[in-house]
Design an enzyme around this catalytic site. Structure first.
Site, PDB file in Angstrom:
ATOM      1  N   TYR A  36       8.067  -2.821 -27.235  1.00  0.00           N
ATOM      2  CA  TYR A  36       8.762  -2.162 -26.115  1.00  0.00           C
ATOM      3  C   TYR A  36       7.782  -1.240 -25.389  1.00  0.00           C
ATOM      4  CZ  TYR A  36      11.918   0.910 -23.517  1.00  0.00           C
ATOM      5  OH  TYR A  36      12.528   1.620 -22.532  1.00  0.00           O
ATOM      6  N   GLU A  91      10.034  -0.643 -16.971  1.00  0.00           N
ATOM      7  CA  GLU A  91      10.427  -0.949 -18.342  1.00  0.00           C
ATOM      8  C   GLU A  91      10.177  -2.422 -18.643  1.00  0.00           C
ATOM      9  OE1 GLU A  91      14.178   0.101 -21.222  1.00  0.00           O
ATOM     10  OE2 GLU A  91      14.637  -0.868 -19.319  1.00  0.00           O
TER      11      GLU A  91
END
Length: 422
Positions: free
Chosen positions: A144, A232
């Protein structure tokens, strides 16, 4: 008793203020395929992909791009998360599918033009106008990565986790020690040391460390140069050929930068937004749709929130936040009424104007003109006070309209709530 009522009123005010602040901060959100294209232009590794909007475009993409692929990833494109676990109103489960190349056209056809419901869209869902066809990558590790703006450090903050591909909120709860945060000095920019800390947090298994550091620096450069408020990637992944790849892309941009990022803001997809908010923005009005029955038209954000509080205090529920501002024209007032009456949930309208810069006679003229252009089928409660209030009241009286007038805000809210029952 009074203290309890005041406490409840303050609590509601803070709640509404928080919601208004969260939603009123307009930040451009673009589709995954648009974000991937932007990242590719900045030298960031992304999967090969093509956005399609029709059967003809699907056929062309397969022929030109995926002719040698055995399988292709088909991703529905909406501005909401949770697509993979979403459900189409047609009954199709999942907004992301891996299918054989010969089945791509059929799968894309089942997505395009359909409504996809996810945990972020609400029960109404969002229409899928584009599908994103991507090469199927052989991923060996998913992580992530995100860059956002941090109030505490007053600058960009990079967040990394060596686990990815699932909800970062769940990971933060289960494995808080896995998440690292690296604040970046906005004046110095990202250093090799900063980028190395991020890569150490990602803990790649097969990708070259120095190549990963360069990718992190390129992502930060994109974030700054494009005026992002959020970048993101979940997952940012390693492939079997030892590459670090952005397998997903979510980017938001600061609307204050629209004047210098015209090519990015041209990507805005208004079909994914509330049409009332789109219409309000075009008329330079501040509008947020809510779930109540009493439509509000007020001048000034503070007075608008106070109006919603008083409506709630008298047992009603506001249908919207609508601030016409301090210098609205008659035309804007007419547009405001059109937006209010386009909402089927609105059973009454409360106009609350305190005339300072905004003059009461302008609002009154706008109300009259709106009534001539829009079929008003619901009660309208009007409270006017301030500059040119007498002229405003005279305009309303001479119009022949059936209006409910109020002396003050408390009286107006009470009458608006009572009007729902007659």
């Amino acid at each position: 008793m009074v203290r309890g009522s005041v406490g409840k009123l303050v609590s509601r005010s803070l709640s509404l203020a928080s919601r208004w602040q969260q939603q009123q901060l307009r930040r451009l959100n673009i589709h995954e395929y648009q974000g991937a294209e932007l990242m590719s232009k900045h030298g960031i590794n992304v999967p090969r992909g093509v956005a399609v909007g029709s059967a003809e475009e699907v056929k062309k993409a397969i022929k030109d791009v995926f002719y040698s692929e055995k399988e292709v990833v088909v991703k529905s494109q909406i501005l909401a998360g949770g697509r993979g676990l979403g459900t189409f109103k047609s009954g199709l489960k999942g907004g992301v599918h891996i299918v054989k190349t010969e089945e791509v056209e059929d799968m894309a056809g089942k997505m395009l033009g359909q409504i996809l419901v996810t945990k972020q869209t609400g029960p109404q869902g969002k229409i899928v106008n584009k599908a994103y066809l991507c090469e199927k990558l052989s991923l060996v590790n998913e992580m992530y990565f995100a860059i956002t703006l941090d109030r505490k450090t007053a600058g960009p903050l990079i967040i990394a986790c060596r686990k990815g591909g699932t909800s970062i909120e769940d990971l933060a709860e289960k494995f808080p020690d896995m998440i690292i945060k690296v604040p970046i000095d906005v004046f110095k920019g990202i250093t090799d040391e900063d980028a190395a800390k991020v890569v150490d947090g990602l803990a790649p298994k097969v990708a070259d460390r120095n190549a990963c550091i360069e990718q992190v620096k390129k992502l930060y450069k994109l974030f700054c140069e494009c005026d992002c408020t959020l970048l993101e990637i979940n997952p940012i992944a390693e492939t079997s050929d030892n590459q670090l790849v952005a397998a997903d892309a979510k980017l938001n941009f600061d609307d204050n930068a629209a004047f210098r990022r015209k090519e990015i803001f041209a990507l805005r997809d208004s079909s994914q937004e509330d049409p009332r908010e789109v219409a309000a923005a075009k008329a330079d009005l501040n509008y947020i749709g809510l779930d109540g029955e009493i439509g509000c038209m007020v001048n000034g954000a503070g007075l608008a929130m106070a109006t919603m509080d008083i409506i709630k205090l008298h047992g009603g529920t506001p249908a919207n936040f609508l601030d016409v501002g301090g210098n609205a024209s008659e035309g804007q007032v007419v547009e405001a009424f059109k937006i209010l009456t386009s909402d089927d949930k609105v059973k009454a309208i409360l106009v609350n104007i305190f005339g300072g810069i905004m003059k009461c006679d302008v609002i009154a003229s706008g109300i009259v003109n709106a009534a001539r252009q829009v079929s008003l089928k619901v009660p309208v409660v009007v409270r006017l006070e301030g500059t040119n209030v007498d002229q405003g009241k005279r305009i309303l009286k001479e119009s022949g309209m059936t209006l409910i007038t109020a002396e003050d805000l408390d009286d107006a809210a009470e009458k608006a709530e009572h009007s729902l029952h007659f």
